[in-house]
Design a protein around this motif. Structure first.
Motif, PDB file in Angstrom:
ATOM      1  N   ASP A 115      11.122   6.851   3.397  1.00 45.24           N
ATOM      2  CA  ASP A 115      11.734   6.983   4.758  1.00 45.24           C
ATOM      3  C   ASP A 115      12.373   5.810   5.351  1.00 45.24           C
ATOM      4  OD1 ASP A 115       9.284   5.585   5.024  1.00 45.24           O
ATOM      5  OD2 ASP A 115       8.819   7.189   6.800  1.00 45.24           O
ATOM      6  N   GLU A 116      12.063   4.761   4.767  1.00 45.89           N
ATOM      7  CA  GLU A 116      12.794   3.359   4.986  1.00 45.89           C
ATOM      8  C   GLU A 116      14.003   2.990   4.302  1.00 45.89           C
ATOM      9  OE1 GLU A 116       9.609   0.351   4.816  1.00 45.89           O
ATOM     10  OE2 GLU A 116       8.814   0.810   6.948  1.00 45.89           O
ATOM     11  N   GLY A 117      14.436   4.041   3.381  1.00 47.35           N
ATOM     12  CA  GLY A 117      15.695   3.712   2.515  1.00 47.35           C
ATOM     13  C   GLY A 117      16.650   3.136   3.352  1.00 47.35           C
ATOM     14  N   TYR A 118      17.246   3.658   4.372  1.00 44.34           N
ATOM     15  CA  TYR A 118      18.208   3.062   5.091  1.00 44.34           C
ATOM     16  C   TYR A 118      17.900   1.559   5.727  1.00 44.34           C
ATOM     17  CZ  TYR A 118      21.528   7.033   5.530  1.00 44.34           C
ATOM     18  OH  TYR A 118      22.434   8.165   5.201  1.00 44.34           O
ATOM     19  N   LYS A 119      16.799   1.458   6.205  1.00 53.11           N
ATOM     20  CA  LYS A 119      16.375   0.283   6.633  1.00 53.11           C
ATOM     21  C   LYS A 119      16.648  -0.873   5.555  1.00 53.11           C
ATOM     22  CE  LYS A 119      12.307  -0.779   7.616  1.00 53.11           C
ATOM     23  NZ  LYS A 119      10.883  -0.703   8.504  1.00 53.11           N
ATOM     24  N   LYS A 120      16.135  -0.758   4.259  1.00 53.04           N
ATOM     25  CA  LYS A 120      16.086  -1.570   3.178  1.00 53.04           C
ATOM     26  C   LYS A 120      17.507  -1.677   2.869  1.00 53.04           C
ATOM     27  CE  LYS A 120      11.458  -0.209   1.537  1.00 53.04           C
ATOM     28  NZ  LYS A 120      10.739   0.381   0.471  1.00 53.04           N
ATOM     29  N   ALA A 121      18.283  -0.664   2.817  1.00 52.59           N
ATOM     30  CA  ALA A 121      19.606  -0.819   2.453  1.00 52.59           C
ATOM     31  C   ALA A 121      20.597  -1.720   3.478  1.00 52.59           C
ATOM     32  CB  ALA A 121      20.323   0.187   2.371  1.00 52.59           C
ATOM     33  N   TYR A 122      20.076  -1.526   4.628  1.00 52.68           N
ATOM     34  CA  TYR A 122      20.709  -2.301   5.709  1.00 52.68           C
ATOM     35  C   TYR A 122      20.188  -3.827   5.652  1.00 52.68           C
ATOM     36  CZ  TYR A 122      21.677  -3.918  10.626  1.00 52.68           C
ATOM     37  OH  TYR A 122      22.221  -4.349  11.796  1.00 52.68           O
ATOM     38  N   THR A 123      19.095  -4.102   5.343  1.00 55.63           N
ATOM     39  CA  THR A 123      18.672  -5.450   5.078  1.00 55.63           C
ATOM     40  C   THR A 123      19.157  -6.164   3.863  1.00 55.63           C
ATOM     41  OG1 THR A 123      16.558  -4.899   5.918  1.00 55.63           O
ATOM     42  CG2 THR A 123      16.675  -6.939   4.596  1.00 55.63           C
ATOM     43  N   ASP A 124      19.304  -5.215   2.948  1.00 57.75           N
ATOM     44  CA  ASP A 124      20.010  -5.922   1.472  1.00 57.75           C
ATOM     45  C   ASP A 124      21.564  -6.163   2.047  1.00 57.75           C
ATOM     46  OD1 ASP A 124      20.391  -6.241  -1.302  1.00 57.75           O
ATOM     47  OD2 ASP A 124      21.288  -4.320  -1.505  1.00 57.75           O
ATOM     48  N   ALA A 125      22.164  -5.210   2.729  1.00 60.39           N
ATOM     49  CA  ALA A 125      23.590  -5.563   3.174  1.00 60.39           C
ATOM     50  C   ALA A 125      23.701  -6.823   4.052  1.00 60.39           C
ATOM     51  CB  ALA A 125      24.261  -4.275   4.003  1.00 60.39           C
ATOM     52  N   VAL A 163      -7.572 -10.452   8.581  1.00 58.72           N
ATOM     53  CA  VAL A 163      -8.254  -9.205   8.988  1.00 58.72           C
ATOM     54  C   VAL A 163      -7.594  -8.316  10.156  1.00 58.72           C
ATOM     55  CG1 VAL A 163     -10.538  -8.402   9.775  1.00 58.72           C
ATOM     56  CG2 VAL A 163     -10.495 -10.183   8.205  1.00 58.72           C
ATOM     57  N   GLN A 164      -7.238  -9.146  11.064  1.00 60.87           N
ATOM     58  CA  GLN A 164      -6.400  -8.410  12.028  1.00 60.87           C
ATOM     59  C   GLN A 164      -5.064  -7.869  11.457  1.00 60.87           C
ATOM     60  OE1 GLN A 164      -6.123 -11.679  14.714  1.00 60.87           O
ATOM     61  NE2 GLN A 164      -7.937 -11.238  15.941  1.00 60.87           N
ATOM     62  N   GLY A 165      -4.482  -8.697  10.856  1.00 57.74           N
ATOM     63  CA  GLY A 165      -3.091  -8.036  10.382  1.00 57.74           C
ATOM     64  C   GLY A 165      -3.391  -6.824   9.447  1.00 57.74           C
ATOM     65  N   ALA A 166      -4.683  -6.875   8.599  1.00 60.60           N
ATOM     66  CA  ALA A 166      -4.762  -5.629   7.697  1.00 60.60           C
ATOM     67  C   ALA A 166      -5.083  -4.302   8.768  1.00 60.60           C
ATOM     68  CB  ALA A 166      -6.149  -5.997   6.951  1.00 60.60           C
ATOM     69  N   VAL A 167      -5.769  -4.480   9.710  1.00 64.77           N
ATOM     70  CA  VAL A 167      -6.100  -3.311  10.732  1.00 64.77           C
ATOM     71  C   VAL A 167      -4.725  -2.984  11.237  1.00 64.77           C
ATOM     72  CG1 VAL A 167      -6.990  -3.160  13.065  1.00 64.77           C
ATOM     73  CG2 VAL A 167      -8.160  -4.290  11.278  1.00 64.77           C
ATOM     74  N   VAL A 168      -3.649  -3.777  11.701  1.00 65.74           N
ATOM     75  CA  VAL A 168      -2.619  -3.422  12.248  1.00 65.74           C
ATOM     76  C   VAL A 168      -1.614  -2.776  11.390  1.00 65.74           C
ATOM     77  CG1 VAL A 168      -0.308  -4.228  13.433  1.00 65.74           C
ATOM     78  CG2 VAL A 168      -2.433  -5.140  14.089  1.00 65.74           C
ATOM     79  N   CYS A 169      -1.647  -3.162  10.198  1.00 66.80           N
ATOM     80  CA  CYS A 169      -1.148  -2.520   9.058  1.00 66.80           C
ATOM     81  C   CYS A 169      -1.408  -0.986   8.669  1.00 66.80           C
ATOM     82  CB  CYS A 169      -0.927  -3.388   7.796  1.00 66.80           C
ATOM     83  SG  CYS A 169       0.297  -5.017   7.851  1.00 66.80           S
ATOM     84  N   ARG A 170      -2.843  -0.932   8.707  1.00 60.45           N
ATOM     85  CA  ARG A 170      -3.260   0.297   8.629  1.00 60.45           C
ATOM     86  C   ARG A 170      -2.994   1.216   9.672  1.00 60.45           C
ATOM     87  NH1 ARG A 170      -7.987  -2.564   6.674  1.00 60.45           N
ATOM     88  NH2 ARG A 170      -8.996  -2.217   8.346  1.00 60.45           N
ATOM     89  N   GLN A 171      -2.995   0.924  10.813  1.00 57.81           N
ATOM     90  CA  GLN A 171      -2.467   1.703  11.969  1.00 57.81           C
ATOM     91  C   GLN A 171      -1.108   2.189  11.840  1.00 57.81           C
ATOM     92  OE1 GLN A 171      -3.626  -0.874  15.098  1.00 57.81           O
ATOM     93  NE2 GLN A 171      -5.756  -0.054  15.192  1.00 57.81           N
ATOM     94  N   LEU A 172      -0.293   1.052  11.175  1.00 57.06           N
ATOM     95  CA  LEU A 172       1.159   1.523  11.150  1.00 57.06           C
ATOM     96  C   LEU A 172       1.334   2.565  10.036  1.00 57.06           C
ATOM     97  CD1 LEU A 172       2.707  -2.064  11.721  1.00 57.06           C
ATOM     98  CD2 LEU A 172       2.754  -0.212  13.238  1.00 57.06           C
ATOM     99  N   GLU A 173       0.590   2.502   8.870  1.00 58.73           N
ATOM    100  CA  GLU A 173       0.849   3.315   7.873  1.00 58.73           C
ATOM    101  C   GLU A 173       0.380   4.678   8.355  1.00 58.73           C
ATOM    102  OE1 GLU A 173       1.695   4.934   4.228  1.00 58.73           O
ATOM    103  OE2 GLU A 173       2.097   2.817   5.113  1.00 58.73           O
ATOM    104  N   LYS A 174      -0.673   4.755   9.044  1.00 54.84           N
ATOM    105  CA  LYS A 174      -1.188   6.040   9.672  1.00 54.84           C
ATOM    106  C   LYS A 174      -0.031   6.596  10.553  1.00 54.84           C
ATOM    107  CE  LYS A 174      -6.056   5.257   9.579  1.00 54.84           C
ATOM    108  NZ  LYS A 174      -7.287   4.960  10.341  1.00 54.84           N
ATOM    109  N   ARG A 175       0.434   5.593  11.431  1.00 56.55           N
ATOM    110  CA  ARG A 175       1.558   6.345  12.271  1.00 56.55           C
ATOM    111  C   ARG A 175       2.553   6.665  11.496  1.00 56.55           C
ATOM    112  NH1 ARG A 175       4.274   2.133  16.583  1.00 56.55           N
ATOM    113  NH2 ARG A 175       5.238   1.476  14.741  1.00 56.55           N
ATOM    114  N   ARG A 176       3.184   6.135  10.484  1.00 55.06           N
ATOM    115  CA  ARG A 176       4.243   6.600   9.602  1.00 55.06           C
ATOM    116  C   ARG A 176       3.748   7.879   8.873  1.00 55.06           C
ATOM    117  NH1 ARG A 176       6.644   2.683   5.075  1.00 55.06           N
ATOM    118  NH2 ARG A 176       4.723   3.281   3.968  1.00 55.06           N
ATOM    119  N   GLU A 177       2.545   8.047   8.390  1.00 51.72           N
ATOM    120  CA  GLU A 177       2.228   9.449   7.610  1.00 51.72           C
ATOM    121  C   GLU A 177       2.443  10.360   8.666  1.00 51.72           C
ATOM    122  OE1 GLU A 177      -1.732   8.508   6.229  1.00 51.72           O
ATOM    123  OE2 GLU A 177      -0.781   7.211   4.486  1.00 51.72           O
TER     124      GLU A 177
END
Length: 229
Positions: free
Chosen positions: A109-119, A210-224
């Motif tokens: 679901d981040e395909g467009y974002k990755k293509a945009y970053t590549d461009a 550790v805080q970064g890992a917590v935030v990343c897990r929360q973002l992953e759950k949000r994306r799911e």
């Protein structure tokens, strides 16, 4: 301004902004996309004032094996000495959907974002941004005035030296580069500000790993959760 002044200011990439990769087809070095934004801002000014990007078009192409590739075309504009440049073209692409060997259909679901970053990275190459990653054998004349901008490799390798003990990592225990990229690419400015306030830090880069890992897990759950809606 001499022709190579900007090129030599932006060619060298700090190690903290580099990441090695091997996707099975080829290997190389990725550059943190936020580093490019920082470089454009340092050289030309804030986004929208000293530089900006115009989308040209974006589209998907589907192949016989079910793979869906996303492509983005854009123009980068920079202001120099009060004048805007002509469009600096960039085109990027990324797989948005693929079929695995077990016939499982996987959607990114981040395909467009990755293509945009590549461009953006392609457009930035025209200015010399990160040139040493793509053209590492290029030499800099150390007698040139541009050498003050550059601390990259010479064309001739230096004699081997005894391996010195590596200094202690000043970022040991702090948020990792991968965690930082994940947060920066998935949170807007308000969300990042709230995270800094929550963890009582001045900058998101000052979070612990550790805080970064917590935030990343929360973002992953949000994306799911968004993917199931």
């Amino acid at each position: 301004m001499d022709n190579l002044e900007i090129y030599n200011r932006v060619r060298a990439v700090p190690e903290i902004a580099q990441k090695s990769f091997n996707n099975g087809r080829f290997s190389g070095t990725d550059i943190n996309p936020m580093w490019r934004i920082k470089v454009l801002t340092e050289v030309f000014g804030p986004c929208g004032i000293g530089w900006y990007i115009d989308d040209v078009r974006h589209w998907n192409e589907t192949f016989q094996d079910g793979t869906v590739a996303t492509f983005v075309e854009l123009n980068l504009y920079v202001k120099l000495d009060g004048e805007w440049s002509r469009p600096i073209y960039g085109m990027g692409g990324n797989s948005s959907a693929t079929t695995t060997k077990s016939n499982k259909y996987v959607v990114d679901d981040e395909g467009y974002k990755k293509a945009y970053t590549d461009a953006i990275s392609v457009a930035c190459k025209a200015l010399g941004v990160g040139a040493d990653i793509y053209y590492g054998k290029d030499a800099v004349d150390k007698s040139s005035k541009y050498s003050r901008y550059y601390d990259g490799p010479e064309s001739e390798p230096a004699p081997a030296r005894p391996k010195a003990q590596a200094p202690e990592n000043p970022r040991k225990g702090l948020i990792t580069n991968d965690q930082l990229i994940t947060i920066q690419t998935n949170c807007n400015a308000d969300e990042i500000g709230k995270l800094c306030e929550k963890y009582k830090v001045a900058n998101i880069a000052d979070l612990t790993s550790v805080q970064g890992a917590v935030v990343c897990r929360q973002l992953e759950k949000r994306r799911e959760q968004r993917a199931t809606v």
